[in-house]
Scaffold this active site. Structure first.
Site, PDB file in Angstrom:
ATOM      1  CB  THR A   1     101.553  24.087  58.295  1.00  0.00           C
ATOM      2  OG1 THR A   1     100.663  24.470  57.256  1.00  0.00           O
ATOM      3  CG2 THR A   1     102.930  23.819  57.736  1.00  0.00           C
TER       4      THR A   1
ATOM      5  CE1 TYR B   1      97.671  27.785  55.889  1.00  0.00           C
ATOM      6  CE2 TYR B   1      97.018  25.689  56.824  1.00  0.00           C
ATOM      7  CZ  TYR B   1      97.968  26.675  56.636  1.00  0.00           C
ATOM      8  OH  TYR B   1      99.205  26.528  57.210  1.00  0.00           O
TER       9      TYR B   1
ATOM     10  CE  LYS C   1      96.876  28.937  58.818  1.00  0.00           C
ATOM     11  NZ  LYS C   1      98.017  29.781  58.547  1.00  0.00           N
TER      12      LYS C   1
ATOM     13  CD  GLU D   1     108.278  34.980  59.231  1.00  0.00           C
ATOM     14  OE1 GLU D   1     107.406  34.681  60.056  1.00  0.00           O
ATOM     15  OE2 GLU D   1     108.791  34.152  58.459  1.00  0.00           O
TER      16      GLU D   1
ATOM     17  CB  VAL E   1      96.442  31.472  61.952  1.00  0.00           C
ATOM     18  CG1 VAL E   1      96.529  30.043  62.487  1.00  0.00           C
ATOM     19  CG2 VAL E   1      94.998  31.901  61.821  1.00  0.00           C
TER      20      VAL E   1
END
Ligand SMILES: CC(=O)N[C@H](C=O)[C@@H](O)[C@H](O)[C@H](O)CO
Ligand SMILES: CC(=O)C(=O)O
Length: 316
Positions: free
Chosen positions: A60, A152, A182, A211, A225
């Site tokens: 991304t 992912y 992930k 975060e 990641v």
């Protein structure tokens, strides 16, 4: 025969991915072409300044889905080539809307010595159910059977709402090279179920919402990641160490400060474009503009965020 043996034994022989993995930005020149000359200094910055030795390329953050197959190959090859002897893991994201493109990228990743591949769910025609997504991942894996495959999970961007734990369920029976996930979703119940399924199989679960990493550490993820580890790797390593040493209040204090930076960044409209400019400001690397449809970000915005990051890094 060799491939078959490798595949069968893979989950026991592949080293788990632990610690931080930087989801890399893609350097572009001012005229919008990929700028491979930045990759070598970028690797030195990550290793020397952030202590980060694993990268996730063309995801991304790297605007992977906005790049051509050929550009993605060139970038992956440059990361593998310049990372030799410096990086521990180069994971190449090979997700595309077309299965054929993903297979081509998977095959290429194996040929350049990548350490693993990862794939996001197609998001235009979405898989109807977990079976359909497992089949897609299987067909991609078949083009690089010797490379660990990581699913992912990014429901916020793909719009694919299947639970990751459902995708993992039984996947080892169809994909011998499957090695983990992930996880970039917010659902801690689903994440916990992924960890509990992955642990006995020696798979890696890597969290992708920087975060709130601390919550994921409590649930037992192996690593993380993320985009912010490009410039806050050192700081976040302190969160992980504090947690590992049982110093939870210290871990929380640092995570709260980190949240403050993201909250501030979000108030200015934090997206991949702003994030990329922030990385240019903090690292001094010329990463250039994003590619459309992302719009270039106001430098003053990125500078304000970069200043907050510097204050944070210096312990203010
Ligand atoms: C959607 C997205 O790009 N997520 C990144 C990786 O998973 C994160 O690293 C975020 O950029 C980060 O958590 C800041 O919100
Ligand atoms: C953040 C992340 O993992 C990605 O850019 O794909």
């Amino acid at each position: 025969m060799l491939t078959e043996r490798l595949s069968t034994d893979m989950s026991q022989s592949v080293k788990k991915i632990t610690g931080l993995v930087a989801a890399t930005f893609t350097p572009l020149s001012e005229d919008g072409e990929i700028n491979l000359s930045v990759i070598a200094p970028y690797i030195d910055y990550l290793v020397d300044k952030q202590g980060v030795k694993c990268v996730f390329v063309n995801g991304t953050t790297g605007e992977g889905c906005s790049l051509t197959v050929d550009e993605r190959k060139q970038l992956a090859a440059a990361w593998c080539h310049h990372g030799k002897g410096k990086l521990e893991q180069v994971i190449v994201h090979v997700g595309c809307l077309s299965l054929k493109d993903s297979q081509e990228l998977a095959h290429h990743a194996a040929s350049i010595g990548a350490n693993g591949i990862s794939v996001i769910s197609p998001s235009y025609f979405k898989p109807m159910n977990a079976d359909a997504l497992r089949l897609f991942i299987k067909e991609v894996s078949a083009s690089a059977p010797g490379l660990p495959m990581y699913y992912y999970h990014l429901p916020g961007l793909t719009g694919v709402t299947l639970e990751a734990a459902d995708v993992l369920d039984g996947i080892e029976k169809v994909i011998p090279s499957f090695q983990g996930v992930k996880y970039s979703g917010m659902d801690l119940r689903d994440l916990g179920q992924c960890v509990s399924y992955s642990q006995p199989r020696n798979w890696s679960v890597l969290y992708g919402v920087d975060e709130q990493l601390l919550a994921a550490l409590v649930l037992g993820v192996d690593g993380a990641v993320g985009s912010t580890y490009n410039y806050l790797g050192r700081m976040v390593k302190q969160i992980i160490s504090a947690f590992d040493n049982g110093n939870h209040s210290q871990a929380r204090t640092l995570q709260f400060k980190f949240m403050e930076i993201i909250t501030f960044a979000r108030s200015l409209g934090f997206d991949v474009s702003v994030n990329k400019q922030v990385m240019s400001e903090v690292s001094g690397l010329p990463l250039g503009p994003p590619r459309l449809p992302l719009l270039p970000c106001l430098v003053s915005k990125a500078q304000a965020i970069a200043q907050k990051i510097r204050d944070f890094s210096q312990g203010h």
